[in-house]
Design an enzyme around this catalytic site. Structure first.
Site, PDB file in Angstrom:
ATOM      1  N   GLU A 109       3.476  -0.100   3.514  1.00  0.00           N
ATOM      2  CA  GLU A 109       1.527  -0.838   2.682  1.00  0.00           C
ATOM      3  C   GLU A 109       0.921  -1.695   3.487  1.00  0.00           C
ATOM      4  OE1 GLU A 109       2.191   0.611  -1.768  1.00  0.00           O
ATOM      5  OE2 GLU A 109       1.115  -1.230  -1.359  1.00  0.00           O
TER       6      GLU A 109
ATOM      7  N   GLU B 210      -1.340   6.178 -13.980  1.00  0.00           N
ATOM      8  CA  GLU B 210      -0.168   6.166 -14.459  1.00  0.00           C
ATOM      9  C   GLU B 210       0.155   5.314 -14.999  1.00  0.00           C
ATOM     10  OE1 GLU B 210      -0.541   5.971 -11.191  1.00  0.00           O
ATOM     11  OE2 GLU B 210       0.477   6.902  -9.963  1.00  0.00           O
TER      12      GLU B 210
ATOM     13  N   HIS C  83      28.821   7.674   3.473  1.00  0.00           N
ATOM     14  CA  HIS C  83      29.695   9.113   4.096  1.00  0.00           C
ATOM     15  C   HIS C  83      28.427  10.022   3.633  1.00  0.00           C
ATOM     16  CE1 HIS C  83      33.289   7.813   2.774  1.00  0.00           C
ATOM     17  NE2 HIS C  83      32.700   6.129   2.021  1.00  0.00           N
TER      18      HIS C  83
ATOM     19  N   LYS D  11      -2.297  -5.080 -11.880  1.00  0.00           N
ATOM     20  CA  LYS D  11      -2.734  -5.917 -11.228  1.00  0.00           C
ATOM     21  C   LYS D  11      -4.113  -5.889 -11.854  1.00  0.00           C
ATOM     22  CE  LYS D  11      -4.449  -8.180  -7.202  1.00  0.00           C
ATOM     23  NZ  LYS D  11      -4.424  -8.395  -5.590  1.00  0.00           N
TER      24      LYS D  11
ATOM     25  N   LYS E   7      -5.746   7.428  -5.198  1.00  0.00           N
ATOM     26  CA  LYS E   7      -5.830   6.857  -6.888  1.00  0.00           C
ATOM     27  C   LYS E   7      -7.257   7.615  -7.260  1.00  0.00           C
ATOM     28  CE  LYS E   7      -3.847   2.900  -7.051  1.00  0.00           C
ATOM     29  NZ  LYS E   7      -3.683   1.176  -8.320  1.00  0.00           N
TER      30      LYS E   7
ATOM     31  N   GLY F 273      -0.263  -6.997  -4.716  1.00  0.00           N
ATOM     32  CA  GLY F 273       0.433  -6.155  -5.544  1.00  0.00           C
ATOM     33  C   GLY F 273       1.540  -6.603  -5.522  1.00  0.00           C
ATOM     34  N   ARG F 274       2.056  -6.387  -3.733  1.00  0.00           N
ATOM     35  CA  ARG F 274       3.863  -6.514  -3.309  1.00  0.00           C
ATOM     36  C   ARG F 274       3.970  -7.353  -2.819  1.00  0.00           C
ATOM     37  NH1 ARG F 274       0.003  -4.098   0.022  1.00  0.00           N
ATOM     38  NH2 ARG F 274      -0.943  -4.507   1.777  1.00  0.00           N
TER      39      ARG F 274
HETATM   40  C1  G6Q Z   1       0.581  -3.090  -3.666  1.00  0.00           C
HETATM   41  C2  G6Q Z   1      -0.579  -1.776  -3.537  1.00  0.00           C
HETATM   42  C3  G6Q Z   1       0.006  -1.040  -4.854  1.00  0.00           C
HETATM   43  C4  G6Q Z   1      -0.270  -1.427  -6.466  1.00  0.00           C
HETATM   44  C5  G6Q Z   1       0.284  -0.057  -7.461  1.00  0.00           C
HETATM   45  C6  G6Q Z   1      -0.370  -0.593  -8.654  1.00  0.00           C
HETATM   46  O1  G6Q Z   1       0.219  -3.759  -2.839  1.00  0.00           O
HETATM   47  O2  G6Q Z   1      -1.648  -2.719  -4.069  1.00  0.00           O
HETATM   48  O3  G6Q Z   1       1.095  -0.304  -5.329  1.00  0.00           O
HETATM   49  O4  G6Q Z   1       0.502  -2.472  -6.643  1.00  0.00           O
HETATM   50  O5  G6Q Z   1      -1.066   0.540  -7.017  1.00  0.00           O
HETATM   51  O6  G6Q Z   1      -1.358  -0.938  -8.995  1.00  0.00           O
HETATM   52  P1  G6Q Z   1      -1.377  -2.367 -10.314  1.00  0.00           P
HETATM   53  O7  G6Q Z   1      -0.722  -2.817 -10.423  1.00  0.00           O
HETATM   54  O8  G6Q Z   1      -3.125  -2.431  -9.946  1.00  0.00           O
HETATM   55  O9  G6Q Z   1      -1.807  -1.453 -11.608  1.00  0.00           O
END
Ligand code: G6Q
Length: 553
Positions: free
Chosen positions: A354, A213, A385, A207, A514, A268-269
């Protein structure tokens, strides 16, 4: 709301009622009411939700529904769908429901209808997925694409990875999907080792396009591609991006023609319904991706238009509020008896924790009641199990959601009967337990062993039962049912946030991670010098020194 919900009369009533309910055993509640299942189960939207194995009576449900009225849940639902800035700390709307608004009614953000932009991206996704699937999208050397690699993390990974895996039986037979999220080079390297650069397409999903990463993985993937294909020009044929940050995508070297846009009002989620769902669409085809959206839209309509007492997300959420805030329950198990949903618990972990892992109200006031439980779990039979022992005989109250497919994606003689018998046996046994008397009778009847030894075993073979659970049953996991299932849990989380007066759409805890990582990176990457002022504690400095030298001396 300025008064904490915990300081209202309805909260006090629920507290008093909890003291009464906590003295009942679930099996007694069943014995008292032969119509319990009929009363506390609901069949709608392709699901049967059986919530009868919970610590509830008619009175409990009435009080919980009054709580929902007190927090003005219906008004909050309308605000969510309307495009109001419900994410108040970031002054943003949260319009994942618009992304799957299949009726296409106008939805406005800051006075502008956002549906045309959403539809434009869907058309672009359709064109792209058709090209990849029909061998029209060719790699740099002219070969068709065979592997797609999604590089993203968190919300840009968990949702698409979960859905792609869940819908494996709908995958295009030529294509394979991989998801690389972890910055440990092992994840990328292990994936690349199996791939042919000539037929691999990378989807960089971020996003913000600033996530450490993802960018490191994306740069390394690009170097790998150029090294093998010998030309920078190859990037255009093997990299596409999904982002809200066009300029950063351009700086990375991806042509905006190959960028799929989404918007800051998509969390994001909550983003798998947007272009972030591109790997899903490539693998299952755009028509099936749209069935996923259709399913979610139907559940949205159910959520918006159904009275609270018969509303699936509302019922699930109120039960969780009941357990977390009144019984002090700390964890909830998610147990899919549908192997296709293997990644669902991990996906839900992010969605719930989150969104609800917060300790101040929307207005910034400290709360004095427990909120989100820890969400965990794994595919049904495997868990039996492993960790179910603790559910049966441990000391904690752990409500569980059993998510049960009547039919599997695959059919082998006898397998599905075994899945279903185990699922039902577990919900039954967890609720009923087995008393000392029953245990004694059973072991004396069945086993021909030393009597003294058997009597000594009795306390070890007693099961308290009284573990509550929901069973959510559907026929088969189609794209539509999966869309509904995800939307159901999204809205469940939303309802909880309203009851607890939390903003479920920000994630300052993620941002903190971050920031701190970026602060420490210079010390690790080049200078390897702990004397510079890092502004961190002596333990962190000690760990850094050990990492630099490999010893403390
Ligand atoms: C989700 C969070 C988080 C995010 C990641 C990746 O709701 O904000 O999990 O999706 O940190 O972020 P980017 O999509 O900006 O790389």
């Amino acid at each position: 709301m300025n008064t904490l919900i915990s300081h209202t009369p309805i909260w006090a009533k629920l507290k008093t009622h909890q003291q009464y309910i906590a003295q009942q055993h679930l099996r007694d509640l069943f014995a008292l009411d032969p119509k319990r299942f009929e009363k506390f189960s609901i069949e709608t939207e392709g699901f049967l939700l059986d919530y009868s194995k919970n610590y509830i009576t008619d009175e409990t449900v009435n009080l919980l529904l009054k709580l929902a009225k007190k927090v003005q849940l219906e008004e909050a639902i309308n605000r969510l769908f309307s495009g109001a800035k419900v994410n108040n700390t970031e002054q943003r709307a949260a319009l994942h429901t618009a992304l799957r608004n299949r009726s296409n009614t106008p939805i406005k953000v800051d006075g502008k209808d956002i549906m045309p932009d959403i539809n434009k991206v869907l058309v672009k996704m359709q064109q792209f997925t058709d090209k990849v699937r029909n061998r029209e999208w060719r790699g740099y050397t002219g070969k068709p694409i065979e592997s797609i690699v999604n590089i993203g993390i968190g919300g840009s990974d968990l949702g698409p990875a979960m859905v792609t895996k869940a819908l494996k039986s709908y995958h295009h037979p030529r294509l394979k999907a991989y998801f690389v999220s972890n910055v440990d080079a092992t994840h990328l390297n292990n994936t690349l080792a199996t791939l042919d650069p000539e037929t691999t397409l990378f989807i960089i999903a971020s996003k913000t396009f600033t996530t450490q990463e993802t960018l490191l993985n994306a740069h390394s993937a690009r170097r790998w591609l150029i090294k093998h294909l010998g030309d920078q020009q190859a990037v255009a044929k093997h990299f596409v991006a999904i982002s809200t940050a066009k300029q950063k995508v351009i700086e990375f070297g991806i042509d905006p023609i190959n960028m799929f846009e989404f918007w800051d009002w998509v969390g994001g989620r909550y983003s798998l319904w947007s272009a972030i769902g591109l790997p899903i669409a490539v693998m299952i085809g755009m028509d099936k991706f749209e069935e996923l959206l259709d399913g979610a839209h139907k559940l949205d309509q159910h959520f918006k238009n159904t009275e609270l007492a018969n509303n699936l997300p509302v019922l699930l959420a109120l039960l969780e509020v009941w357990y977390s805030s009144f019984f002090g329950v700390k964890t909830q198990a998610i147990l899919p008896y549908d192997y296709s949903l293997e990644l669902f618990p991990a996906y839900l972990q992010q969605l719930a924790m989150e969104s609800l892992g917060k300790r101040v109200t929307r207005e910034g006031k400290n709360i004095d009641y427990p909120t989100c439980p820890i969400i965990w779990g794994s595919a049904g039979n495997n868990g039996q199990h492993a960790f179910y022992q603790l559910l049966h005989q441990g000391t904690q109250l752990i409500p569980a959601d059993f998510i049960i497919a009547i039919d599997s994606q695959n059919d082998l003689n006898g397998h599905q009967d075994a899945v279903l018998s185990n699922a039902l046996a577990q919900t039954h046994a967890l609720m009923m337990g087995r008393s000392a008397n029953q245990t004694q009778l059973q072991i004396l009847k069945q086993e021909d062993k030393n009597l003294e030894q058997l009597i000594n075993q009795v306390p070890h073979r007693v099961f308290m039962g009284d573990q509550p659970s929901n069973s959510l049953v559907y026929q088969k996991l189609t794209p539509s049912i999966l869309g509904k299932l995800i939307a159901l849990y999204e809205h469940k989380v939303f309802v909880e946030s309203v009851c607890w007066n939390l903003n479920p759409f920000d994630q300052w805890g993620v941002e903190l991670g971050k920031q701190v990582a970026n602060m420490l990176l210079p010390a690790l990457s080049s200078q390897r010098d702990t004397n510079i002022n890092l502004g961190v504690d002596s333990s962190t400095i000690g760990l850094l020194k050990y990492i630099f030298k490999g010893s403390l001396s």
